[in-house]
Design an enzyme around this catalytic site. Structure first.
Site, mmCIF file in Angstrom:
data_model
loop_
_atom_site.group_PDB
_atom_site.id
_atom_site.type_symbol
_atom_site.label_atom_id
_atom_site.label_comp_id
_atom_site.label_asym_id
_atom_site.label_seq_id
_atom_site.Cartn_x
_atom_site.Cartn_y
_atom_site.Cartn_z
ATOM 1 N N THR A 1 3.898 -5.742 7.197
ATOM 2 C CA THR A 1 4.393 -4.587 6.445
ATOM 3 C C THR A 1 5.599 -4.215 7.181
ATOM 4 O OG1 THR A 1 3.707 -2.662 5.434
ATOM 5 C CG2 THR A 1 3.076 -2.753 7.393
ATOM 6 N N ASN A 2 6.181 -3.063 6.708
ATOM 7 C CA ASN A 2 7.354 -2.430 7.214
ATOM 8 C C ASN A 2 7.211 -1.006 7.418
ATOM 9 O OD1 ASN A 2 8.193 -1.126 4.630
ATOM 10 N ND2 ASN A 2 8.269 -3.327 4.017
#
Ligand code: CTP
Ligand code: CA
Length: 233
Positions: free
Chosen positions: A33-34
């Site tokens: 993810t980020n």
């Protein structure tokens, strides 16, 4: 003037906002993810709600609770976000794509937890669809007279902000793009302030100072309200 600055300039409008980061599964217990917190997109959704719009918020992973008074559609991956957005497009007047969509996802998703070994592990990643670009292409293919959503993208940049933002605006056929210099003091992921410039097809529309994400959202929604007025351009 009352119509321009009235308290509910988006009454009767349907606004679709995406927010947060997408989650790309590797196996049942691991993912990519980020750092998106969801805060900017949530502030956009709130600002649209406060201006009278009917708001749908498509949200991936976020660090804070979504605002009240909006329809929340929870998704995880970019593929799920794409589906949630594309199926709602025929009914929306404005799309704001504030989500941080993962550019890649694992080529394969293991159904069982992956076991370690002494070997190095290479994870193969494949590109995700560009949802914003698909929205732009969907709009361009619409017949004349059909409902045409006004499209706002975001651009997170670390260098050559204006150049990259204008490239993205053209490539993705947006009406406005909100460029974010994520290296600027007071901008970027997780925090409550942002520094953005808004570009349209003719170039710079508005360069905003350091503001709270709430105030940035307010200014963006005011631009949207003016741009989507029946008599407006
Ligand atoms: N976006 C999207 N789908 C993707 C990637 C990005 O809809 N698969 C949208 C984002 O929500 C944002 C805009 O495109 O509104 C720009 O995202 P950004 O990551 O800045 O641009 P990219 O086109 O992915 O280019 P790069 O990451 O290489 O700068
Ligand atoms: Ca990207």
């Amino acid at each position: 003037v009352a119509m321009l600055t009235g308290p509910k300039p988006l009454a009767g409008k349907r606004v679709l906002v995406t927010a947060g980061g997408t989650v790309e599964r590797i196996d049942p217990v691991r993912y990519i993810t980020n750092d998106s917190s969801g805060k900017m997109g949530f502030a956009i959704a709130e600002a649209a709600r406060d201006r009278g719009a009917q708001v749908t918020l498509v949200v991936g992973k976020a660090d804070v609770e979504p605002p009240n008074g909006v329809d929340v559609v929870a998704v995880r991956s970019a593929l799920e976000m794409r589906e949630a957005v594309m199926e709602r497009l025929p009914d929306v007047d404005v799309v704001v794509k504030a989500a941080a969509v993962a550019d890649y996802r694992p080529a394969r998703q293991a159904t069982e937890k992956m076991k370690k070994s002494a070997e190095a592990l290479t994870l193969e990643l494949v590109p995700n669809p560009d949802i914003l670009q698909e929205i732009g292409e969907w709009k361009a293919a619409r017949e004349v007279g059909a409902r045409q959503p006004f499209i706002i993208g975001f651009a997170a940049e670390t260098t050559d902000v204006e150049k990259h933002a204008l490239d993205k605006l053209k490539r993705k056929k947006c009406d406005l793009i909100v460029a974010n210099d994520v290296t600027a003091e007071g901008a970027g992921f997780g925090i409550d302030t942002n520094v953005v410039s808004v570009y349209g097809p003719a170039g710079l529309v508005e360069k905003l100072p350091l503001l709270s994400k709430k105030d940035v959202a307010g200014r963006i929604l005011d631009l949207i309200a003016v741009s989507t007025r029946p008599t407006g351009g």
